[in-house]
Enzyme design. Structure first.
Site, PDB file in Angstrom:
ATOM      1  N   GLU A 124       0.927  -1.229   0.005  1.00  0.00           N
ATOM      2  CA  GLU A 124       0.067   0.005  -0.030  1.00  0.00           C
ATOM      3  C   GLU A 124       0.857   1.130  -0.123  1.00  0.00           C
ATOM      4  O   GLU A 124       0.803   2.209   1.088  1.00  0.00           O
ATOM      5  CB  GLU A 124      -1.015   0.274   1.305  1.00  0.00           C
ATOM      6  CG  GLU A 124      -2.122  -1.177   1.235  1.00  0.00           C
ATOM      7  CD  GLU A 124      -2.922  -1.230   2.250  1.00  0.00           C
ATOM      8  OE1 GLU A 124      -2.994  -0.201   3.110  1.00  0.00           O
ATOM      9  OE2 GLU A 124      -3.884  -1.792   2.054  1.00  0.00           O
ATOM     10  N   GLU A 126      -5.639  -8.666  -0.261  1.00  0.00           N
ATOM     11  CA  GLU A 126      -6.075  -8.201   1.148  1.00  0.00           C
ATOM     12  C   GLU A 126      -7.449  -7.982   0.869  1.00  0.00           C
ATOM     13  O   GLU A 126      -8.125  -7.225  -0.108  1.00  0.00           O
ATOM     14  CB  GLU A 126      -5.629  -6.942   1.800  1.00  0.00           C
ATOM     15  CG  GLU A 126      -4.211  -7.198   2.390  1.00  0.00           C
ATOM     16  CD  GLU A 126      -3.607  -6.050   3.258  1.00  0.00           C
ATOM     17  OE1 GLU A 126      -4.436  -5.066   3.513  1.00  0.00           O
ATOM     18  OE2 GLU A 126      -2.502  -5.780   3.656  1.00  0.00           O
TER      19      GLU A 126
HETATM   20  C1  BGC Z   1      -2.857  -2.961   7.021  1.00  0.00           C
HETATM   21  C2  BGC Z   1      -3.434  -3.261   8.437  1.00  0.00           C
HETATM   22  C3  BGC Z   1      -4.857  -3.160   8.605  1.00  0.00           C
HETATM   23  C4  BGC Z   1      -5.305  -3.689   7.462  1.00  0.00           C
HETATM   24  C5  BGC Z   1      -6.935  -3.130   7.212  1.00  0.00           C
HETATM   25  C6  BGC Z   1      -3.414  -3.588   6.119  1.00  0.00           C
HETATM   26  O1  BGC Z   1      -2.945  -3.322   4.884  1.00  0.00           O
HETATM   27  O2  BGC Z   1      -1.389  -3.247   7.220  1.00  0.00           O
HETATM   28  O3  BGC Z   1      -2.807  -2.632   9.658  1.00  0.00           O
HETATM   29  O4  BGC Z   1      -5.329  -3.711   9.634  1.00  0.00           O
HETATM   30  O5  BGC Z   1      -4.708  -3.151   6.235  1.00  0.00           O
HETATM   31  O6  BGC Z   1      -6.963  -1.933   7.312  1.00  0.00           O
END
Ligand code: BGC
Length: 362
Positions: free
Chosen positions: A179, A298
């Site tokens: 990110e 993710e």
């Molecule tokens: C972050 C986390 C976070 C998640 C959802 C991830 O990319 O590293 O810290 O909990 O995104 O927001």
């Protein structure tokens, strides 16, 4: 000159010209051979990226562990966790890692060998269980705040990681940066990703490398992303947390006002579904145009949302990804989004069923 020697001169001339013809023919054959090899290599590498991405299949993030500040993991992944993940039918894990905390702040920015040992233990334990493994650079906050000042350090960190894992098999994947955001704007990220990829390629010419968008790995960053065209062994990654008010309700790190979103449900209405499909269609269109495979690295909904909505959303997102041939990794295993409940020592069944319908007999 004697007749004999004239003959031998002529003979050697004709041999020379014959050998010239043979050499030219060989050169032509060699040339076309090389062209064919190049075409084959090009096609093979391109297919490899798709094959490699398919290998990731259904995966899960070991989040909130090795990317947390030094000494403050929310949980510590153990071999038993990998057994559970494997037994549940997952194909891969993604390990977010905060390398920047273990790399010297002065050149040559060496990474602490003890940290490598810890990462190696987990990576090897996963590979031994035939789980593919993605390792990334996660939470490099200094880079987001000062991309110019941290530029050499980022490249050195990648040089260190790439050298360290150069002999590992193809089931280990590198993801350049989680990110990108802040001052690391899309244009700058494009330059940095290309430079860091070149560093990785010095020691890992054939490894599949995963690259995401700025800002925040989202779908909206796709329009600005430039991947080095000639490197066909790349996989696009995107993260998906829409609608954000639903997936991040009560998430203090995401937004000061996130408590006001509590109670937001995801009912799977036509409009809700349509919005998600439109985003995934956009990703698929980019991937088709650029001939890149996609890894949804993710997606997940925080535990402050109601479980029914979370399971419904998770199922819908995972299936929409799969319909478009994407591999995925759920965010995450054992923490605030956890598909697994470490206290109860059990999977949260609605989430596991949503992620792995076939494995749970649905
Ligand atoms: C972050 C986390 C976070 C998640 C959802 C991830 O990319 O590293 O810290 O909990 O995104 O927001």
């Amino acid at each position: 000159m004697k007749a004999e020697s004239r003959d031998s001169v002529r003979k050697s001339q004709s041999m020379r010209s014959r050998s010239g013809v043979v050499a030219a023919a060989l050169q032509t054959v060699a040339f076309f051979g090389l062209v064919l090899m190049a075409i084959h290599a090009f096609a093979a590498t391109e297919n490899d990226a798709f094959e490699r991405c398919a290998r990731l299949g259904r995966g899960i993030n070991l989040g909130n562990a090795m990317e947390m500040p030094r000494g403050r993991p929310l949980w510590e992944p153990q071999p038993e966790h990998l057994d559970l993940i494997k037994a549940a039918g997952f194909n891969s894990i993604r390990i977010p890692i905060r390398w920047s905390e273990y790399a010297a702040t002065d050149a040559p920015f060496a990474i602490d060998p003890a940290w490598f040992t810890g990462v190696d233990t987990l990576v090897n334990a996963a590979l031994d269980r035939k789980l593919a493994v993605v390792i990334n650079v996660h939470h490099f906050n200094e880079l987001m705040a000062d991309p110019v000042g941290q530029h050499q350090r980022f490249l050195a960190i990648w040089n260190g990681i790439a050298e360290h894992y150069r002999e590992f098999g193809p089931d280990l994947f590198f993801e350049l940066l989680n990110e990108p955001h802040g001052k690391l704007r899309p244009q700058l990220w494009n330059e940095l990703l290309s430079e860091s990829l070149a560093v990785v390629r010095r020691s890992n010419p054939n490894r599949a490398v995963i690259v995401g968008t700025a800002p925040w790995g989202g779908v909206r960053g796709l329009k600005d992303l430039v991947m080095p065209e000639g490197d066909r062994n790349l996989i696009l990654t995107v993260h998906y947390y829409e609608p954000y008010h639903f997936t991040h309700q009560g998430a203090s790190w995401a937004n000061k006002g996130a408590d006001a979103w509590l109670g937001t449900t995801w009912d799977g209405t036509r409009n809700e579904q349509r919005a998600i499909r439109a985003d995934f269609d956009q990703v698929a269109a980019w991937a088709k145009e650029h001939r890149r495979p996609v890894y949804l690295g993710e997606f997940g909904a925080y535990n402050k949302a109601d479980m029914e909505s979370r399971a419904r959303w998770t199922d819908f997102v995972a299936r929409e990804a799969e319909k478009r041939g994407m591999s995925w990794a759920y965010w995450e295993a054992c923490s605030g989004y956890g598909a697994y409940d470490p206290k109860a020592g059990a999977w949260r069944e609605p989430l596991l069923r949503a992620l792995m319908p076939s494995a749970t007999g649905r």
